[in-house]
Design a protein around this motif. Structure first.
Motif, PDB file in Angstrom:
ATOM      1  N   TYR A 101       0.861  -1.183   0.000  1.00 15.13           N
ATOM      2  CA  TYR A 101       0.000   0.000   0.000  1.00 15.13           C
ATOM      3  C   TYR A 101       0.902   1.240   0.000  1.00 15.13           C
ATOM      4  CZ  TYR A 101      -3.972   3.008   1.213  1.00 15.13           C
ATOM      5  OH  TYR A 101      -4.949   3.991   1.209  1.00 15.13           O
ATOM      6  N   THR A 102       1.826   1.240  -0.939  1.00 16.14           N
ATOM      7  CA  THR A 102       2.787   2.340  -1.048  1.00 16.14           C
ATOM      8  C   THR A 102       3.175   2.505  -2.514  1.00 16.14           C
ATOM      9  OG1 THR A 102       4.389   0.643  -0.371  1.00 16.14           O
ATOM     10  CG2 THR A 102       3.871   2.365   1.241  1.00 16.14           C
ATOM     11  N   GLY A 140       6.222  -0.172  10.476  1.00  9.63           N
ATOM     12  CA  GLY A 140       4.988   0.019   9.699  1.00  9.63           C
ATOM     13  C   GLY A 140       4.921  -0.970   8.551  1.00  9.63           C
ATOM     14  N   THR A 163       3.376  -2.997  13.312  1.00  3.97           N
ATOM     15  CA  THR A 163       2.271  -2.217  12.748  1.00  3.97           C
ATOM     16  C   THR A 163       1.353  -1.803  13.886  1.00  3.97           C
ATOM     17  OG1 THR A 163       0.347  -2.268  11.260  1.00  3.97           O
ATOM     18  CG2 THR A 163       0.958  -4.358  12.264  1.00  3.97           C
ATOM     19  N   GLN A 168      -4.027  -5.800   9.870  1.00  3.37           N
ATOM     20  CA  GLN A 168      -2.779  -6.128   9.176  1.00  3.37           C
ATOM     21  C   GLN A 168      -2.001  -7.173   9.970  1.00  3.37           C
ATOM     22  OE1 GLN A 168      -0.911  -2.250   8.840  1.00  3.37           O
ATOM     23  NE2 GLN A 168      -1.873  -1.869   6.868  1.00  3.37           N
ATOM     24  N   ASP A 184       3.784   0.513  18.694  1.00  2.00           N
ATOM     25  CA  ASP A 184       3.921   1.871  18.170  1.00  2.00           C
ATOM     26  C   ASP A 184       5.412   2.172  18.031  1.00  2.00           C
ATOM     27  OD1 ASP A 184       4.131   4.641  17.858  1.00  2.00           O
ATOM     28  OD2 ASP A 184       2.301   5.012  18.999  1.00  2.00           O
ATOM     29  N   ILE A 201       8.545   1.780   4.692  1.00  2.00           N
ATOM     30  CA  ILE A 201       7.993   2.162   3.380  1.00  2.00           C
ATOM     31  C   ILE A 201       6.628   2.767   3.649  1.00  2.00           C
ATOM     32  CG2 ILE A 201       7.508   1.394   1.030  1.00  2.00           C
ATOM     33  CD1 ILE A 201       9.019  -1.192   1.633  1.00  2.00           C
TER      34      ILE A 201
HETATM   35  C1  LIG Z   1       0.864   3.131   4.085  1.00  2.00           C
HETATM   36  S1  LIG Z   1       1.036   1.737   5.128  1.00  2.00           S
HETATM   37  C2  LIG Z   1       2.477   1.022   4.402  1.00  2.00           C
HETATM   38  C3  LIG Z   1       2.601  -0.435   4.709  1.00  2.00           C
HETATM   39  C4  LIG Z   1       3.772  -1.171   4.062  1.00  2.00           C
HETATM   40  N1  LIG Z   1       5.036  -0.658   4.515  1.00  2.00           N
HETATM   41  C5  LIG Z   1       3.676  -1.169   2.551  1.00  2.00           C
HETATM   42  O1  LIG Z   1       4.664  -0.819   1.884  1.00  2.00           O
HETATM   43  O2  LIG Z   1       2.634  -1.538   2.035  1.00  2.00           O
HETATM   44  C6  LIG Z   1       1.642   2.447   6.657  1.00  2.00           C
HETATM   45  C7  LIG Z   1       1.942   1.456   7.745  1.00  2.00           C
HETATM   46  O3  LIG Z   1       2.565   2.142   8.858  1.00  2.00           O
HETATM   47  C8  LIG Z   1       1.989   1.673  10.053  1.00  2.00           C
HETATM   48  N2  LIG Z   1       2.209   2.712  11.086  1.00  2.00           N
HETATM   49  C9  LIG Z   1       2.006   4.035  10.984  1.00  2.00           C
HETATM   50  N3  LIG Z   1       2.353   4.651  12.133  1.00  2.00           N
HETATM   51  C10 LIG Z   1       2.795   3.676  12.971  1.00  2.00           C
HETATM   52  C11 LIG Z   1       3.303   3.676  14.295  1.00  2.00           C
HETATM   53  N4  LIG Z   1       3.433   4.809  15.004  1.00  2.00           N
HETATM   54  N5  LIG Z   1       3.677   2.492  14.828  1.00  2.00           N
HETATM   55  C12 LIG Z   1       3.549   1.330  14.127  1.00  2.00           C
HETATM   56  N6  LIG Z   1       3.083   1.273  12.865  1.00  2.00           N
HETATM   57  C13 LIG Z   1       2.704   2.435  12.289  1.00  2.00           C
HETATM   58  C14 LIG Z   1       0.555   1.390   9.706  1.00  2.00           C
HETATM   59  O4  LIG Z   1      -0.039   0.531  10.665  1.00  2.00           O
HETATM   60  C15 LIG Z   1       0.746   0.752   8.336  1.00  2.00           C
HETATM   61  O5  LIG Z   1       1.080  -0.607   8.511  1.00  2.00           O
END
Ligand SMILES: C[S@@+](CC[C@H](N)C(=O)[O-])C[C@H]1O[C@@H](n2cnc3c(N)ncnc32)[C@H](O)[C@@H]1O
Length: 340
Positions: A101-102, A140, A163, A168, A184, A201
């Motif tokens: 999702y990027t 993430g 995440t 997810q 987090d 990413i």
């Molecule tokens: C746009 S998605 C990208 C997911 C993956 N890296 C990809 O390339 O498809 C953003 C990800 O960041 C995670 N995320 C955002 N802020 C976070 C935080 N503070 N701690 C842990 N995960 C976080 C979200 O849960 C999600 O899994």
């Protein structure tokens, strides 16, 4: 039939949050599903004069005040609002094999989304400069896309993802059998440190401006000397509180992008050397997701409610316009922790 409640919400939003926010909120509430070329063109082909006007409201001081108040929410609530919608819904428009999702790496109009996502993944793998045994942490990790890609390419070292999305997490652990935890990455310690590589990413977009220095320091401290940290993220290019960020609260409540030079300074302050910083084009990916989702309207509406579906049918074209106007750019940076 005129919906008075909807009109009055529009008027309230127009006064308080400006025309872009008001128009998006109004359209999300549309009684019919959005989609197709007409909807894409409506959001992406704005007149320059109208755009200039729309981008000036609300006034800068109001934008700053509103966004600062939005940042008070904890990370998890904003993440749940966006990601914990339905894994099957996301599967309708993401690439089939990895569910990234990027931003992908399209090279020409012939590329499929699948091919472009694998090209992006291969590029990030090359930036990680792996021999095969490195212990790696992804901040993430989404639906485990890059971790799975690394495993598929034969990586032997331990792979771990974090995440904040429960949907997810269950997919990454139960379906892919990868090591991940609900944590987090801003506020929790990095379990299992030290690592040889830490990457993200499309995740540090969610980090609040005043948390950035602390996060880069934490990454630096959790890496072995000589370790690398690679990040793909988009950051602001023109101004710190654009009206687009006010509107983006409808998609990512509590997130605010940071100016690119602030990222670089924070990484350098932590002790990193910036080895590489390249810019990539998000627009073809947004268009590809839009085309897939608009083609799956009927299935989508069995999985999510109309407002959620409409939100995505607006999110993709307005994000496309955001990059078209160069308000933000997508970067891939490689940071190195010196050996001594
Ligand atoms: C746009 S998605 C990208 C997911 C993956 N890296 C990809 O390339 O498809 C953003 C990800 O960041 C995670 N995320 C955002 N802020 C976070 C935080 N503070 N701690 C842990 N995960 C976080 C979200 O849960 C999600 O899994």
């Amino acid at each position: 039939m005129i919906n008075l409640q909807r009109l009055s919400r529009f008027a309230g939003n127009l006064a308080a949050r400006g025309p872009i926010y008001a128009q998006i909120a109004y359209s999300i509430d549309s009684a019919a599903p959005l989609g197709g070329e007409a909807n894409w063109n409506f959001w992406t082909k704005q007149s320059p004069v109208g755009l200039r006007f729309a981008r000036s409201y609300p006034l800068k001081s109001t934008r700053e005040k509103y966004l600062t108040s939005m940042l008070k929410a904890d990370h998890a609530s904003g993440i749940e609002a966006h990601y914990d919608v339905s894994n099957d819904f996301y599967a309708l428009f993401l690439d089939k094999k990895y569910r990234f999702y990027t931003c992908a790496e399209f090279q020409n109009g012939e590329d499929t989304l699948e091919k472009a996502q694998e090209r992006k993944a291969e590029h990030i793998r090359s930036l990680l400069d792996l021999e095969g045994d490195e212990k790696i942490l992804e901040l993430g990790c989404g639906w485990g896309s890059m971790l799975k890609f690394l495993r598929d390419r034969g990586h032997r070292g331990h792979l771990k993802g974090v995440t904040l999305s429960k949907e997810q997490l269950s997919y990454v652990k139960d379906t892919l059998g990868l090591d991940a935890s609900l944590s987090d990455f801003v506020t929790d310690p990095f379990e299992g440190a030290p690592y040889d590589r830490i990457y993200s990413i499309g995740a540090i977009e969610h980090v609040k401006p005043d948390e950035l220095e602390g996060l880069y320091q934490k990454i630096y401290d959790a890496l072995r000397p000589g370790g690398l940290s690679v990040h793909q993220f988009f950051s602001l290019e023109l101004e710190p509180y654009p009206s687009a960020m006010v509107a983006s609260q409808l998609f990512f409540p509590g997130s605010l992008l940071v100016m690119h030079d602030v990222h670089v300074k924070a990484a350098e302050k932590a002790g990193f050397t910036v080895r590489r910083d390249s810019i990539h084009d998000y627009r073809p990916t947004l268009r590809a997701w839009y085309e897939r989702l608009t083609g799956k309207q009927e299935e989508a509406l069995k999985l999510v409610d109309l407002r959620t579906y409409n939100r995505y049918m607006i999110f993709f074209p307005v994000s496309w316009l955001f990059f078209q106007l160069e308000e933000a750019k997508l970067h891939r940076i490689v940071l190195e922790k010196p050996v001594s």
